[in-house]
Motif scaffolding. Sequence first.
Motif, mmCIF file in Angstrom:
data_model
loop_
_atom_site.group_PDB
_atom_site.id
_atom_site.type_symbol
_atom_site.label_atom_id
_atom_site.label_comp_id
_atom_site.label_asym_id
_atom_site.label_seq_id
_atom_site.Cartn_x
_atom_site.Cartn_y
_atom_site.Cartn_z
ATOM 1 N N UNK A 139 44.205 -48.341 -44.884
ATOM 2 C CA UNK A 139 44.778 -47.412 -45.866
ATOM 3 C C UNK A 139 43.687 -46.904 -46.804
ATOM 4 N N UNK A 140 43.988 -45.785 -47.474
ATOM 5 C CA UNK A 140 42.968 -45.124 -48.305
ATOM 6 C C UNK A 140 42.814 -45.768 -49.678
ATOM 7 N N UNK A 141 43.632 -46.769 -49.963
ATOM 8 C CA UNK A 141 43.547 -47.433 -51.255
ATOM 9 C C UNK A 141 43.658 -48.935 -51.084
ATOM 10 N N UNK A 151 47.937 -47.588 -56.852
ATOM 11 C CA UNK A 151 47.175 -46.423 -57.335
ATOM 12 C C UNK A 151 46.009 -46.809 -58.245
ATOM 13 N N UNK A 152 46.330 -47.622 -59.299
ATOM 14 C CA UNK A 152 45.346 -47.747 -60.370
ATOM 15 C C UNK A 152 44.164 -48.643 -60.005
ATOM 16 N N UNK A 153 44.410 -49.659 -59.147
ATOM 17 C CA UNK A 153 43.246 -50.431 -58.695
ATOM 18 C C UNK A 153 42.454 -49.618 -57.667
ATOM 19 N N UNK A 158 37.548 -46.428 -55.977
ATOM 20 C CA UNK A 158 37.009 -45.123 -55.561
ATOM 21 C C UNK A 158 35.879 -44.667 -56.493
ATOM 22 N N UNK A 159 36.034 -44.948 -57.781
ATOM 23 C CA UNK A 159 34.987 -44.563 -58.734
ATOM 24 C C UNK A 159 33.703 -45.362 -58.488
ATOM 25 N N UNK A 160 33.861 -46.638 -58.105
ATOM 26 C CA UNK A 160 32.669 -47.438 -57.774
ATOM 27 C C UNK A 160 31.968 -46.867 -56.541
ATOM 28 N N UNK A 182 42.397 -39.885 -59.568
ATOM 29 C CA UNK A 182 41.102 -40.298 -58.987
ATOM 30 C C UNK A 182 39.940 -39.422 -59.480
ATOM 31 N N UNK A 183 40.198 -38.132 -59.691
ATOM 32 C CA UNK A 183 39.098 -37.250 -60.118
ATOM 33 C C UNK A 183 38.659 -37.618 -61.543
ATOM 34 N N UNK A 184 39.636 -37.828 -62.405
ATOM 35 C CA UNK A 184 39.325 -38.177 -63.797
ATOM 36 C C UNK A 184 38.549 -39.495 -63.879
ATOM 37 N N UNK A 185 39.005 -40.476 -63.111
ATOM 38 C CA UNK A 185 38.353 -41.790 -63.131
ATOM 39 C C UNK A 185 36.918 -41.673 -62.606
#
Length: 335
Positions: A139-141, A151-153, A158-160, A182-185
């Motif tokens: 999965x993508x997350x 979502x939030x983890x 993704x930011x890492x 995801x873009x904001x993070x």
Amino acid sequence: MKTNRIGNSVSFPALRLRRLRRTAAIRDLVQETRLSVKDLIAPIFVQDGIKRPRAIESMPEIYRLPTESLIDEIQSLFDLGLRSVLLFGVPLRKDDSASSAFDDTGVIQRAISLVRKHFGNKIVIATDVCLCQYTVHGHCGIVSKSGHVDNDSSIKTLAKVAASHASAGADIVAPSAMMDGQVQEIRAVLDSRGFSDVAIMAYSAKHASPLYAPFRDAAHSTPEFGDRRSYQMPFSNSKEAMREIEADINEGADIVMIKPAIPYLDIIHQARNATNVPVCAYSVSGEYSMIKAAAMEGWIDEDSVVTEFLTSIKRAGAGMIVTYHAKKMAELLNR
Ligand SMILES: [Zn+2]
């Protein structure tokens, strides 16, 4: 009102659109949409632990490459005038936390450094930022204990990943997980780590499409359970696609992307009209393989169909196109 030669009532002068279609030179003069090699972004799969390029059965003429073959392949694209690549990593190791996705010595990070070192700033290096190739479940997350994609983890991971790509030398990170925020993070983490120059190309309206099937074969990213419809967009909704695009622009996306391309020309067109942000379209593996398969059977002419499809994507409003036909199209444009 007058009557024209075929008997219809017309206002004078009679409409003769065929005047401008009479010769190839005239048609060329009035051509409204022109593809350029500079519009095209070539996707490249880099696989860890292999020594030779591996063919992808469902994507004829596309290969998973070892890092050793990467420079030669990109040089051949460069010689055709192509200047942009989108890199995908296929790692050796998968786990629940996608740790090989943000490993600074991971396959994609090594690939980015290598390309940057060899080509300097002559090539635009964009990188796919997702977890599906790196998680055991595909999965993508990040999947929570209750079995849903959290979502939030996921956006923290993704930011890492994005920061590790930036650190290796990426120009553009392209988050494709369809997680909210995801873009904001990613923007916040890139800025805090000193990568404020690295751009974000958001897979904003990525639809849950059966056309990704050959890609999953290529990137070893088929989900082990369920499907991706709880995060990717339903193909029936265009207003929701525009909300996704607006959200990503508000979160700091520098480029927005619509994926797939050909069945979504209306969304590309709407996005082009609704915003001044560059619009990218991703013509996906299934679009590629359908053309290839039909051409291999002799049912269609590959060169003409590829030219028509890619020109139509640009005509709809995409300023740039990610396509597995990039090399072929560049050859045709150079002819
Ligand atoms: Zn993914």
